[in-house]
Design an enzyme around this catalytic site. Sequence first.
Site, PDB file in Angstrom:
ATOM      1  N   TYR A 180       0.205  -0.555   0.372  1.00 14.72           N
ATOM      2  CA  TYR A 180       0.202   0.355   0.520  1.00 14.72           C
ATOM      3  C   TYR A 180       0.832   1.465   0.372  1.00 14.72           C
ATOM      4  O   TYR A 180       2.150   1.165  -0.079  1.00 14.72           O
ATOM      5  CB  TYR A 180      -0.778   0.080   0.888  1.00 14.72           C
ATOM      6  CG  TYR A 180      -0.250   0.671   2.473  1.00 14.72           C
ATOM      7  CD1 TYR A 180      -0.233   2.018   3.046  1.00 14.72           C
ATOM      8  CD2 TYR A 180       0.425  -0.961   2.687  1.00 14.72           C
ATOM      9  CE1 TYR A 180       0.727   1.530   4.505  1.00 14.72           C
ATOM     10  CE2 TYR A 180       0.830  -0.752   4.605  1.00 14.72           C
ATOM     11  CZ  TYR A 180       0.829   0.974   5.213  1.00 14.72           C
ATOM     12  OH  TYR A 180       1.395   1.259   6.294  1.00 14.72           O
ATOM     13  N   ARG A 238       6.979   4.370  -4.985  1.00 17.00           N
ATOM     14  CA  ARG A 238       7.302   3.638  -3.907  1.00 17.00           C
ATOM     15  C   ARG A 238       6.361   2.684  -4.418  1.00 17.00           C
ATOM     16  O   ARG A 238       6.700   1.740  -3.532  1.00 17.00           O
ATOM     17  CB  ARG A 238       7.402   4.318  -2.661  1.00 17.00           C
ATOM     18  CG  ARG A 238       8.207   3.824  -2.050  1.00 17.00           C
ATOM     19  CD  ARG A 238       7.532   4.381  -0.296  1.00 17.00           C
ATOM     20  NE  ARG A 238       6.555   5.355  -0.119  1.00 17.00           N
ATOM     21  CZ  ARG A 238       6.222   5.593   0.734  1.00 17.00           C
ATOM     22  NH1 ARG A 238       7.225   5.990   2.555  1.00 17.00           N
ATOM     23  NH2 ARG A 238       4.399   6.181   1.322  1.00 17.00           N
ATOM     24  N   ARG A 285      -7.663 -19.734  -1.755  1.00 19.67           N
ATOM     25  CA  ARG A 285      -6.156 -20.080  -0.022  1.00 19.67           C
ATOM     26  C   ARG A 285      -5.261 -21.097  -0.841  1.00 19.67           C
ATOM     27  O   ARG A 285      -5.588 -22.502  -0.749  1.00 19.67           O
ATOM     28  CB  ARG A 285      -6.862 -20.735   1.107  1.00 19.67           C
ATOM     29  CG  ARG A 285      -5.572 -19.868   1.961  1.00 19.67           C
ATOM     30  CD  ARG A 285      -6.012 -20.206   3.670  1.00 19.67           C
ATOM     31  NE  ARG A 285      -4.915 -19.605   4.458  1.00 19.67           N
ATOM     32  CZ  ARG A 285      -4.200 -20.504   5.081  1.00 19.67           C
ATOM     33  NH1 ARG A 285      -3.669 -21.287   4.003  1.00 19.67           N
ATOM     34  NH2 ARG A 285      -3.281 -19.981   5.578  1.00 19.67           N
ATOM     35  N   LYS A 340       6.685  -2.131   1.706  1.00 20.35           N
ATOM     36  CA  LYS A 340       5.804  -1.176   2.204  1.00 20.35           C
ATOM     37  C   LYS A 340       4.159  -2.230   2.435  1.00 20.35           C
ATOM     38  O   LYS A 340       2.674  -1.998   2.029  1.00 20.35           O
ATOM     39  CB  LYS A 340       4.931   0.013   1.634  1.00 20.35           C
ATOM     40  CG  LYS A 340       3.896   1.080   3.149  1.00 20.35           C
ATOM     41  CD  LYS A 340       3.678   2.561   2.362  1.00 20.35           C
ATOM     42  CE  LYS A 340       3.098   3.439   3.038  1.00 20.35           C
ATOM     43  NZ  LYS A 340       3.843   3.517   4.714  1.00 20.35           N
ATOM     44  N   GLU A 353      12.698   2.632  13.411  1.00 22.18           N
ATOM     45  CA  GLU A 353      12.062   3.589  12.710  1.00 22.18           C
ATOM     46  C   GLU A 353      10.519   3.616  14.324  1.00 22.18           C
ATOM     47  O   GLU A 353      10.162   2.332  15.075  1.00 22.18           O
ATOM     48  CB  GLU A 353      11.270   3.600  11.312  1.00 22.18           C
ATOM     49  CG  GLU A 353      10.663   1.732  11.121  1.00 22.18           C
ATOM     50  CD  GLU A 353      10.242   1.801  10.111  1.00 22.18           C
ATOM     51  OE1 GLU A 353      10.259   2.591   9.070  1.00 22.18           O
ATOM     52  OE2 GLU A 353       9.890   0.521   9.772  1.00 22.18           O
ATOM     53  N   LEU A 368      11.326   1.550   6.728  1.00 23.51           N
ATOM     54  CA  LEU A 368      10.826   1.968   5.172  1.00 23.51           C
ATOM     55  C   LEU A 368      11.269   3.643   4.931  1.00 23.51           C
ATOM     56  O   LEU A 368      11.490   3.733   5.502  1.00 23.51           O
ATOM     57  CB  LEU A 368       9.000   2.176   6.151  1.00 23.51           C
ATOM     58  CG  LEU A 368       8.442   2.650   3.954  1.00 23.51           C
ATOM     59  CD1 LEU A 368       7.925   1.217   3.361  1.00 23.51           C
ATOM     60  CD2 LEU A 368       6.707   2.831   4.827  1.00 23.51           C
TER      61      LEU A 368
END
Length: 281
Positions: free
Chosen positions: A33, A52, A100, A143, A176, A200
Site C-alpha cells: 500500500y 514507492r 486459499r 510497504k 523507526e 521504510l
Amino acid sequence: MKTLGYYNGKYGELEEMTVPMNDRVCWFGDGVYDAGPARNYKIFAIDEHVDRFFNSAGLLDIQVPVTKEELKEILQEMVNKMDTGNLFVYYQVTRGTGIRNHVFTEGPGNLWITLRPAEISDGEKPIKLITTEDTRFLHCNIKTLNLIPSCMASEKARKAGCQEAVFYRPGGRVTECAHSNVHIIRDGKLVTAPADNLILPGIARAHLIRMCERLGIPVSETPYTLEDLFSAQEVIVTSSSNLCLHADEIDGRPVGGKNRELLEKLRTALLEEFYEATKEE
C-alpha cells in the site's frame, strides 16, 4: 461525497463497499500500500508516493493492474468527487483473487482506494513516545499490508498515553516507529537511520533530508541507538500524515528541548513546502 472507496473499477461510500472473500488479502495480507495527504484537492508528493507503491509491488512480484499514470488519474478523479479537498488518500494492491493457496495467484492484482477527510498537523504540540523491541521481519523497506507488530505497538503506545512507539533491534539500534520514521538532532546535525531493509524509506523522511540540505544542516544517514535517542538535542517524528512532529517524552523520561531554533526552522520550512505545493488556485 464524505468518503469514497474504489475496488477494481467499482466506486462507493466506504461503508457500502464490499470485496470478495477470496481476495488474497483476506488469507495472507498479501499486498502493498501507499498513502499521503491531499489539500485543496491537490495530492501532495504524488509522484514519489506512486513510485514507492510500484517499487513495493515489484519487490513482491505483484502486478499492479494499472500504469502509474492511470493510477494518478484515478486518484485525482476521486479526490475531485469529495466534499472537501483536505484528505487522506490511501491505495493498495493485493495479489489477486483465488482459493486459499500459499502459491501465488496468477494475473493482475486487485486495486483498492479509500479517501476520507483529514488534516495535516502543524507539529507545534509535542508528542510522547514509548520504546518497544522491533520483532518485525527483515523486509521493512517494503510497504506491505502485514502490520500486526505495528498495530500491537500502536495499541501499547495508546494504553501508555503516548502517540507513537519507537522500535529498536537487539543491541539497541533504533529503526523507526510503528507508523512513522524517527530522527534525532545531535550536535546540530540530523541523524536518521539508513534506508536499509530495517526501515521504510518514508517520503516525509526524504523531504526532511532534502530540506536539511537546502538549509545547510548536516545530515548523517547512519544507525543510532536508544542511548543516542534519549540524549539527543531534539527527537523528530515524520510521516506523510504528520510532516514534522517532535517528542518531549519517551518512556516517561523528558527528551529534547535543547535545539528549538533548529527544530522550528525545519518544522516551518516543511510546512511551507506543503502549503505551497497544495495552495488553492
